[in-house]
Scaffold this motif. Structure first.
Motif, PDB file in Angstrom:
ATOM      1  N   THR A   1      36.977  46.811  46.566  1.00 43.12           N
ATOM      2  CA  THR A   1      38.537  45.148  46.870  1.00 43.12           C
ATOM      3  C   THR A   1      39.700  45.457  46.584  1.00 43.12           C
ATOM      4  OG1 THR A   1      37.691  44.428  44.469  1.00 43.12           O
ATOM      5  CG2 THR A   1      35.679  44.575  46.866  1.00 43.12           C
TER       6      THR A   1
ATOM      7  N   GLN B   1      40.336  43.612  44.558  1.00 44.17           N
ATOM      8  CA  GLN B   1      40.851  43.018  42.933  1.00 44.17           C
ATOM      9  C   GLN B   1      40.523  44.475  41.913  1.00 44.17           C
ATOM     10  OE1 GLN B   1      37.287  40.154  41.581  1.00 44.17           O
ATOM     11  NE2 GLN B   1      38.779  39.101  40.794  1.00 44.17           N
ATOM     12  N   ASP B   2      39.446  44.725  42.710  1.00 41.66           N
ATOM     13  CA  ASP B   2      39.184  46.079  42.073  1.00 41.66           C
ATOM     14  C   ASP B   2      40.466  47.062  41.765  1.00 41.66           C
ATOM     15  OD1 ASP B   2      36.276  45.541  41.832  1.00 41.66           O
ATOM     16  OD2 ASP B   2      35.820  46.754  43.739  1.00 41.66           O
TER      17      ASP B   2
ATOM     18  N   ALA C   1      43.756  46.410  42.327  1.00 42.57           N
ATOM     19  CA  ALA C   1      44.793  45.877  41.072  1.00 42.57           C
ATOM     20  C   ALA C   1      44.269  46.299  39.951  1.00 42.57           C
ATOM     21  CB  ALA C   1      44.903  45.000  41.408  1.00 42.57           C
ATOM     22  N   GLN C   2      43.335  45.841  39.773  1.00 39.71           N
ATOM     23  CA  GLN C   2      42.781  45.650  37.961  1.00 39.71           C
ATOM     24  C   GLN C   2      42.873  47.543  37.543  1.00 39.71           C
ATOM     25  OE1 GLN C   2      39.187  43.604  38.592  1.00 39.71           O
ATOM     26  NE2 GLN C   2      39.784  41.810  38.111  1.00 39.71           N
TER      27      GLN C   2
ATOM     28  N   ASP D   1      50.801  40.093  38.912  1.00 39.30           N
ATOM     29  CA  ASP D   1      49.779  39.112  39.063  1.00 39.30           C
ATOM     30  C   ASP D   1      49.940  38.320  40.622  1.00 39.30           C
ATOM     31  OD1 ASP D   1      52.602  37.572  39.563  1.00 39.30           O
ATOM     32  OD2 ASP D   1      51.541  35.950  37.599  1.00 39.30           O
TER      33      ASP D   1
ATOM     34  N   GLU E   1      47.619  42.583  43.591  1.00 39.58           N
ATOM     35  CA  GLU E   1      46.484  42.106  44.929  1.00 39.58           C
ATOM     36  C   GLU E   1      46.999  41.771  45.803  1.00 39.58           C
ATOM     37  OE1 GLU E   1      41.863  39.909  44.712  1.00 39.58           O
ATOM     38  OE2 GLU E   1      43.387  40.296  42.351  1.00 39.58           O
TER      39      GLU E   1
ATOM     40  N   SER F   1      46.263  43.270  48.836  1.00 40.02           N
ATOM     41  CA  SER F   1      45.052  42.748  50.395  1.00 40.02           C
ATOM     42  C   SER F   1      45.778  42.781  51.785  1.00 40.02           C
ATOM     43  CB  SER F   1      44.372  41.336  49.382  1.00 40.02           C
ATOM     44  OG  SER F   1      43.548  41.207  50.536  1.00 40.02           O
TER      45      SER F   1
END
Length: 358
Positions: free
Chosen positions: A309, A311-312, A314-315, A346, A349, A353
């Motif tokens: 994802t 989020q995955d 970006a982290q 911040d 993500e 996306s």
């Protein structure tokens, strides 16, 4: 078509030869470098490449006429070709092995294999006895494009890919395009992705070749043009940074997969996501983004990431950064023109996306 590309970075020059059948000339080419003296060779390769070419190389040296009174010693050293093995532990092992064999400062380190082999061997050659001769024999498109020109050897750290590097030039590079016939599909596509990335940065005819499609009839020309471009920008820091196009996202995808996704294919996914996000952010035109995506599709390269994802990703990209820091993303504002965009951690993500969907 066969080509000889001369690389001259101001302090060192060497030739990159691109044609079929060069492995069969390896002994002759190295003897030219030795100027009639004894030959010591540390042949660094991996198990797969060894099975394909080792006997051919050994027979090549055995059958090659030698200057009277000289002898040749070949020492084969095997390493793991997996991306996760491109680290200091591997290089340390190579240096210990070379020293234990008692090889002198006249040894010629020969890297026979893909990018991992070329980087590890290049690093070892640059370190052993303050630097010994290096001959690169890349056997993949990625290694031919990335390792041949520029005079750099890079290693991975636990914090990320290619974070440790040194400048070290080879004495000679032999790109035997006959080797490309033995590549598995993912290896071939991974290398093609690295060439495509170079073409986006370079622009012009080389990118238009990708828009028309790459096949066995023009792959040598693609490699030649990519090598020329990379050689010409070896001392240009801004252009070197441009070659990190898509790497913030691509490197994160590679790390998330534990390097099971081929480096070039992870980079391709990163380029595609970055291109779509750039158009939505107003950093490039829709036309530029579409040309990149269409060229990737034309050459059977991935244009999306289904494994992780936003989020995955970006982290993973921010894993070793402090909260609130900025991160630099290289984007293609036009074909042939790249820029660096500094974005807030911040916001990453959300940007990723945007690039996950058309």
């Amino acid at each position: 078509m066969p080509a000889n590309v001369k690389i001259d970075n101001g302090t060192h020059n060497y030739i990159i030869k691109i044609r079929k059948g060069l492995i069969e000339r390896l002994a002759i080419e190295i003897q030219k470098l030795n100027e009639g003296s004894d030959t010591e060779i540390a042949l660094i390769t991996d198990e797969k490449v060894s099975e394909l070419y080792l006997q051919k190389v050994i027979m090549n040296f055995q059958n090659c006429p030698k200057p009277e009174g000289t002898k040749t010693r070949i020492c084969e050293l095997l390493i793991d070709s997996h991306e996760a093995s491109k680290n200091f532990k591997t290089v340390s092992g190579l240096l210990e092995d070379i020293a234990e064999l008692g090889l002198s400062n006249r040894v010629c380190v020969v890297a026979l294999g893909g990018g991992v082999v070329c980087d590890a061997a290049g690093f070892a050659a640059g370190c052993y006895k303050n630097g010994v001769r290096l001959v690169l024999v890349p056997t993949t498109i990625a290694a031919m494009v990335k390792s041949s020109a520029g005079g750099h050897a890079r290693l991975n750290l636990s914090a990320g890919e290619n974070l440790a590097g040194m400048s070290y030039n080879p004495s000679l590079v032999l790109c035997d395009t006959e080797c490309l016939r033995t590549l598995q599909n993912d290896e071939y596509r991974s290398g093609l992705s690295e060439a495509l990335k170079t073409s986006i940065v370079a622009g012009g005819d080389v990118f238009r070749m990708f828009e028309r499609g790459i096949d066995s009839g023009n792959i040598e020309k693609v490699i030649e043009e990519c090598v020329k471009f990379r050689g010409n920008i070896s001392g240009n820091e801004n252009m070197q940074k441009a070659l990190k196009l898509g790497c913030v996202v691509g490197s994160a995808i590679g790390a998330l997969s534990m390097y099971e996704i081929q480096h070039g294919l992870a980079t391709a996914e990163g380029i595609a996501i970055t291109a779509r996000a750039s158009a939505k952010m107003g950093w490039c035109s829709e036309n530029t983004s579409e040309r990149i995506i269409n060229a990737m599709r034309k050459n059977n390269l991935p244009v999306s990431c289904r494994s992780f994802t936003a989020q995955d990703i970006a982290q993973a990209a921010l894993a070793n950064r402090t909260q609130g820091s900025m991160i630099d993303m290289v984007i293609a504002s036009e074909i042939g023109k790249c820029e660096i965009k500094s974005v807030k951690a911040d916001e990453l993500e959300g940007i990723i996306s945007m690039g996950m969907t058309a």
